[in-house]
Each structure stands twice: as C-alpha cells, then as structure tokens.
Design a protein around this motif. Structure first.
Motif, PDB file in Angstrom:
ATOM      1  N   ALA A 203      16.473  60.639  68.095  1.00 27.07           N
ATOM      2  CA  ALA A 203      17.243  59.317  68.344  1.00 27.07           C
ATOM      3  C   ALA A 203      15.975  58.291  68.522  1.00 27.07           C
ATOM      4  O   ALA A 203      15.183  58.725  69.509  1.00 27.07           O
ATOM      5  N   TYR A 204      15.895  57.584  67.613  1.00 28.64           N
ATOM      6  CA  TYR A 204      14.754  56.699  67.673  1.00 28.64           C
ATOM      7  C   TYR A 204      15.162  55.002  67.911  1.00 28.64           C
ATOM      8  O   TYR A 204      15.954  54.626  67.187  1.00 28.64           O
ATOM      9  N   LEU A 205      14.534  54.354  68.833  1.00 30.07           N
ATOM     10  CA  LEU A 205      14.970  52.918  68.640  1.00 30.07           C
ATOM     11  C   LEU A 205      13.909  51.803  69.323  1.00 30.07           C
ATOM     12  O   LEU A 205      12.850  52.535  69.777  1.00 30.07           O
ATOM     13  N   GLU A 206      14.166  50.780  69.146  1.00 34.28           N
ATOM     14  CA  GLU A 206      13.340  49.749  69.381  1.00 34.28           C
ATOM     15  C   GLU A 206      13.761  48.937  70.675  1.00 34.28           C
ATOM     16  O   GLU A 206      14.948  48.569  70.490  1.00 34.28           O
ATOM     17  N   VAL A 207      12.917  48.510  71.695  1.00 35.87           N
ATOM     18  CA  VAL A 207      13.632  47.648  72.612  1.00 35.87           C
ATOM     19  C   VAL A 207      12.444  46.589  72.737  1.00 35.87           C
ATOM     20  O   VAL A 207      11.377  46.508  72.647  1.00 35.87           O
ATOM     21  N   THR A 302      13.496  65.491  75.042  1.00 40.36           N
ATOM     22  CA  THR A 302      12.631  64.424  75.469  1.00 40.36           C
ATOM     23  C   THR A 302      12.626  63.030  75.179  1.00 40.36           C
ATOM     24  O   THR A 302      13.795  62.758  74.511  1.00 40.36           O
ATOM     25  N   LEU A 303      11.984  62.373  75.938  1.00 35.14           N
ATOM     26  CA  LEU A 303      12.169  60.832  75.721  1.00 35.14           C
ATOM     27  C   LEU A 303      10.527  60.325  75.795  1.00 35.14           C
ATOM     28  O   LEU A 303       9.750  60.744  76.699  1.00 35.14           O
ATOM     29  N   ASP A 304       9.998  59.678  74.809  1.00 33.39           N
ATOM     30  CA  ASP A 304       8.705  59.267  74.726  1.00 33.39           C
ATOM     31  C   ASP A 304       8.447  57.923  74.163  1.00 33.39           C
ATOM     32  O   ASP A 304       9.294  57.475  73.482  1.00 33.39           O
ATOM     33  N   VAL A 305       7.461  57.172  74.857  1.00 38.25           N
ATOM     34  CA  VAL A 305       7.227  55.971  74.098  1.00 38.25           C
ATOM     35  C   VAL A 305       6.307  56.188  72.875  1.00 38.25           C
ATOM     36  O   VAL A 305       5.212  56.864  73.089  1.00 38.25           O
ATOM     37  N   ASN A 306       6.534  55.361  71.795  1.00 39.99           N
ATOM     38  CA  ASN A 306       5.754  55.958  70.712  1.00 39.99           C
ATOM     39  C   ASN A 306       4.847  54.739  70.267  1.00 39.99           C
ATOM     40  O   ASN A 306       3.844  55.018  69.536  1.00 39.99           O
ATOM     41  N   MET A 331      13.806  59.871  71.556  1.00 44.13           N
ATOM     42  CA  MET A 331      14.092  61.003  72.021  1.00 44.13           C
ATOM     43  C   MET A 331      14.249  62.049  71.347  1.00 44.13           C
ATOM     44  O   MET A 331      15.165  62.008  70.209  1.00 44.13           O
ATOM     45  N   ARG A 332      13.695  63.235  71.354  1.00 42.27           N
ATOM     46  CA  ARG A 332      13.924  64.518  70.669  1.00 42.27           C
ATOM     47  C   ARG A 332      15.063  65.089  71.368  1.00 42.27           C
ATOM     48  O   ARG A 332      15.298  65.341  72.392  1.00 42.27           O
ATOM     49  N   VAL A 362      18.290  46.150  72.242  1.00 38.87           N
ATOM     50  CA  VAL A 362      17.786  47.561  72.002  1.00 38.87           C
ATOM     51  C   VAL A 362      18.080  47.411  70.217  1.00 38.87           C
ATOM     52  O   VAL A 362      19.549  47.223  70.167  1.00 38.87           O
ATOM     53  N   THR A 363      17.500  48.145  69.532  1.00 33.93           N
ATOM     54  CA  THR A 363      17.840  48.189  68.027  1.00 33.93           C
ATOM     55  C   THR A 363      17.462  49.543  67.706  1.00 33.93           C
ATOM     56  O   THR A 363      16.444  50.015  67.778  1.00 33.93           O
ATOM     57  N   PRO A 364      18.574  50.200  67.172  1.00 37.05           N
ATOM     58  CA  PRO A 364      18.651  51.742  66.913  1.00 37.05           C
ATOM     59  C   PRO A 364      17.685  51.737  65.627  1.00 37.05           C
ATOM     60  O   PRO A 364      17.809  50.957  64.634  1.00 37.05           O
ATOM     61  N   HIS A 365      17.166  52.945  65.435  1.00 34.05           N
ATOM     62  CA  HIS A 365      16.435  53.056  63.770  1.00 34.05           C
ATOM     63  C   HIS A 365      17.157  54.327  63.266  1.00 34.05           C
ATOM     64  O   HIS A 365      18.387  54.498  63.822  1.00 34.05           O
ATOM     65  N   HIS A 366      16.524  55.242  62.895  1.00 31.46           N
ATOM     66  CA  HIS A 366      17.080  56.312  62.371  1.00 31.46           C
ATOM     67  C   HIS A 366      17.235  57.723  63.316  1.00 31.46           C
ATOM     68  O   HIS A 366      16.832  57.297  64.496  1.00 31.46           O
ATOM     69  N   GLY A 367      18.282  58.454  63.057  1.00 30.42           N
ATOM     70  CA  GLY A 367      18.361  59.652  63.983  1.00 30.42           C
ATOM     71  C   GLY A 367      18.622  60.824  63.146  1.00 30.42           C
ATOM     72  O   GLY A 367      18.828  60.776  61.969  1.00 30.42           O
ATOM     73  N   GLY A 368      18.750  62.078  63.960  1.00 30.11           N
ATOM     74  CA  GLY A 368      19.282  63.095  63.175  1.00 30.11           C
ATOM     75  C   GLY A 368      19.640  64.218  64.144  1.00 30.11           C
ATOM     76  O   GLY A 368      19.441  64.136  65.371  1.00 30.11           O
TER      77      GLY A 368
END
Ligand code: BES
Ligand code: MN
Ligand code: MN
Length: 462
Positions: A203-207, A302-306, A331-332, A362-368
């Motif tokens: 799950a990938y997002l931008e804040v 996990t949760l990581d700042v990219n 977040m993996r 909060v803007t979601p990007h892609h996920g899987g």
C-alpha cells in the motif's frame, strides 16, 4: 543440438542480444520515455516474430503496451504462460552509477566472478524475461515444443500494473494455461537454489502537511507557528512503537501469523547476519522485536518512508519556516491484509494524528495484494526438478519481501498458482545504481527454463 552445447555455441549472441534490449531506456514512470517504452515493446515483439512464434501481438493500453506471443504445439499438450515485464525503474541518481545505466558493461564482482551485466533492467526484469525468450529459441531448434507456450510481457509493472488487471480479465480465455511461470525474483545464492513461494503486498501513499499560506521568516514567526516539517516528523515517528510495530489501529488484525513449525521451516534457509550487514554497509539490523531478519523481510508487514521533502534544501542556510511538508510512505503487506483496507486505516489514523494547527491530506498511490503459492502443484514440482537438474541441489522454498501485485490477480482470475522461479540475487542492486545480473545466473536461468518445459510436459498426465 543438445541444450548445453547449443547454449555454449550461442552464449555470446545471447549476451549481445540482451545488450541491445537493455540499451532501450524503457522507464515506465517517466512520460519523457514513453516512446522508448514503446520501442522496447516493438523490439521484443520483433524478436518473437524472428523466432517464428505463431502469433505475436502488441496490445495498446491506456498506458504502456502489452506484448503477447504464443506458440501452439498440440491441443493435448499443457500450456505454460510466461509473465514478465520489459519496463524498468528510473536510473536515478545517475551520478552514483559507475557506468551509464543504458550502456551495459560486463564486469566481474566478488559474487559474480564470471562477470555480471551492469545496466538498469539487467536483472529486473529484462534480463530475466529474455532468458525465457532464449529458452524458447532453444526448445524450437530441438523440434516440436514439449508444451504450448504463451508470453505476456507488460510495460507497467514498475508503476503498479495499472492496466494489466483489465487486460487479464478481458483476455482470460486467451491466457488460459496450466501454469504461470515468472522469473522476477531472487535465488538465495548461485549455489543455493530457491523457488519463491510468497511475496508481500503493498500500500503506497503520499501525505502532505500544510501550515501557513506561505513560507515565513523563521525568526519573525518561529515559536508561534507550528512548523509543518516538525509536525510531519512527529506524526511519522508515532507510526511505530518502541518494539518496531506499526501503531495504526487494526493494522495487524488480518495478519496471518505463522505457526512455530512454519517458522522453524523458514529458519532452515541459510542466513548470515554479519555478511548481510556488511553487504549493505550497516552495523546491525533493526526491526520488529521478536523476529529474525529473514522473517522481518518476508512474513511481517512494514511501514517505511520512501522520501520526504519541504522547506529549504539548497546550498547554505536560509532561515525559513516552510508552508508545507510531504512524504511518500509505503507499507509492505502480508496475507491477508488488504491494500485498500490498510490504506483506509492509515488515512483515518493519520488524519486523527494531525494537530489543529495544520491541515493534512493523504493521497493513495498503487497497491497490491500479498500472495502465497502452493508447493503441491505439478508446476512447482517441475520447477524443483528443473533446478535440481541444473544446480545439482533441491531448491528451497522461500518467501520474499518484494511485491508483484499481478501474482494475486493471476490466482484470482486464472485460478492458477504461479511458479516464481527467479534467478537474480538480492545483492544485484535492483532499483538502485549499478543494477547488475550475473552472466552465470542468466545462462543457468535459460538452461533451467528449458528443463522446466520438459519436466512440465512429462508431469502432465502422469
Ligand atoms: N521484481 C520486483 C519484485 C521483487 C524483487 C520480488 C525481488 C522479489 C524479489 C518488481 O519489479 C518490483 O520492483 N515490484 C515493486 C512493486 C510495484 C507495485 C512497483 C516493489 O516490490 O516495490
Ligand atoms: Mn520486477
Ligand atoms: Mn522492480
């Protein structure tokens, strides 16, 4: 000619052709490279045509095209659907490459004494896709194919496979097969063969945190106005507790915990903690308490700042209290966490964390979705036998930390458990500067894939 002699006689050409493929900068995320991405699709389709595949198509999508090729050998024969991607990650930061990313060079390294191909996409995934093309060539020169084969090679994997879901649903009948075979993962090492049986989801997002309507003088206003960068740092820091656990309520609710027996089974995979630290230049690892490094990178979320930005980052000092601060957060995920649900839980929690002095988006990007595949299928057995032929050892089933969202979709839409038989090494620096792929990995991959086709045919109807 027998496969080993054919490979020996043609290996220089196999490397030269891959070199040409790698020279096309098929960076899917960068619109300035859209024509290059198309050129890579055309190049690959031409190669399938040159090899005499029955059918070769380039399917346009709203994004980058899908390359499809097939060769039918008999209605009674099983069908292998090969999936891979011809798009690559951006090469940045360019100045950290020892040689230009799209001008491949072969150099020896301690882990690749026979040489490795240094180029963006060499391992992820053009080099691994091309092994399947060359195995196809090898099989064709032997006579009738042992299996029917279909190739689905997309140009949007690195940007979340946005259009592939629709494609797979639309062309479900065309894609019908007995197995999906994918080479886009790693081996434990060149002499410890492994087959990937699990991948994490994403799950990938931008804040963005917004404070004052403009950047302010940090002396005139500092002390009275909440600084968006400071606020963002505090919010992000609170997302994990002292045990390294993600502090978002509900985050772990659906996590499938492994039994002690399953964890013991996983622990049989070789892992050298000191060498691991050394290889990436850290003194010690860090992560969720109570789990080993291999567990932290495979069966735990996990949760990581990219990336994070805001304020003044130019030369020297500028006294400024910034108006905005942003971060990209990933977040993996592991089974059965759902990316949409995790995105919702994150968003609700993150908005609650915001102090009244700022506004937060909060803007979601892609996920899987994460995926776990069975080792109890004929296809997995065929892969294990093929690896045993070429490595002289039975492969170890492993769960990996990366994501290939389309794997879960294949399970859902085609009802198949893909076989993840990749030949990269974790140290091949995929997505990083100086990505490379071992020449031996490439050649062994071609040989193993060729064996897979024979074993899969033999197991069919057995
Ligand atoms: N091939 C990788 C995934 C991978 C790498 C799996 C190594 C196992 C071992 C793939 O191209 C990739 O990079 N996937 C992305 C996800 C995608 C949605 C952008 C990832 O894992 O970040
Ligand atoms: Mn990949
Ligand atoms: Mn990748």
């Amino acid at each position: 000619m027998d496969p080993v002699s054919y490979l020996e006689a043609n290996q220089e050409r196999f490397l030269a052709e891959l070199d040409a493929f790698l020279r096309i900068p098929s960076v899917s995320s960068d619109s300035r490279h859209a024509a290059d991405v198309k050129r890579a699709a055309d190049w690959l389709a031409d190669e399938f045509r040159r090899l005499g595949a029955d059918r070769v198509e380039i399917y346009p999508t709203p994004g980058h095209p899908v390359v499809y090729a097939e060769q039918h050998a008999g209605d009674h024969l099983p069908t292998i659907l090969v999936y891979g991607h011809y798009d690559v990650q951006p090469p940045d930061p360019l100045d950290l490459w020892d040689s230009p990313p799209f001008e491949p060079v072969i150099k020896a390294t301690p882990l690749h004494p026979q040489g490795a191909i240094f180029a963006r996409g060499s391992c992820d995934d053009k080099g691994q896709v091309y092994m399947h093309v060359k195995a196809f060539e090898m099989l064709k020169q032997q006579g009738p194919l042992p299996c029917n084969v279909k190739f689905l090679v997309e140009g949007e994997e690195e940007v979340g496979s946005t259009n592939l879901e629709g494609f797979v649903k639309q062309y479900r009948d065309m894609l019908r097969a007995g197995v999906v075979l994918i080479s886009d993962t790693s081996l434990l090492s060149i002499d410890t063969p492994s087959i990937t049986v699990g991948l994490r989801g994403l799950a990938y997002l931008e804040v963005t945190v917004t404070g004052p309507s403009r950047d302010l003088h940090s002396g005139v206003y500092g002390g009275a106005v909440d600084n968006p960068i400071n606020v963002l740092c505090q919010m992000i820091a609170s997302l994990k507790d002292a045990q390294g656990r993600v502090a978002i309520p509900g985050f772990y609710d659906r996590v499938v915990n492994l039994s002690e027996a399953e964890r013991a089974e996983l622990a049989r995979r070789p892992h050298d903690e000191a060498a691991y630290c050394e290889s990436i230049g850290i003194r010690q690892t860090g992560g969720e308490a109570g789990y080993s490094t291999p567990e932290r990178t495979s069966i735990r979320p996990t949760l990581d700042v990219n990336g994070m930005w805001g304020g003044y980052t130019g030369e020297g000092a500028k006294t400024v209290l910034p108006s905005k601060a942003s971060a990209k957060i990933s977040m993996r995920l592991v089974p059965d966490q759902h990316p949409d649900e995790i995105t919702r839980l994150f968003t609700e929690h993150f908005l609650r964390l915001a102090p009244p002095t700022v506004s937060v988006t909060v803007t979601p990007h892609h996920g899987g979705n994460a995926a776990v595949v069975s080792t109890e299928t004929p296809a997995y057995r065929a892969a294990a036998l093929a690896m045993e032929d070429t490595f002289g050892k039975r492969p170890i089933p492993t769960r990996e930390g990366g994501s290939i969202p389309i794997v879960a979709l294949f399970q859902r839409e085609l009802g198949l458990d893909p076989v993840l038989m990749g030949f990269g090494l974790d140290s091949d620096a995929i997505h990083s500067p100086n990505e490379h792929y071992g020449v031996l990995n490439y050649l062994k991959g071609i040989e193993t894939i060729e064996r897979f086709h024979h074993h899969f045919a033999a197991l069919h109807g057995a």
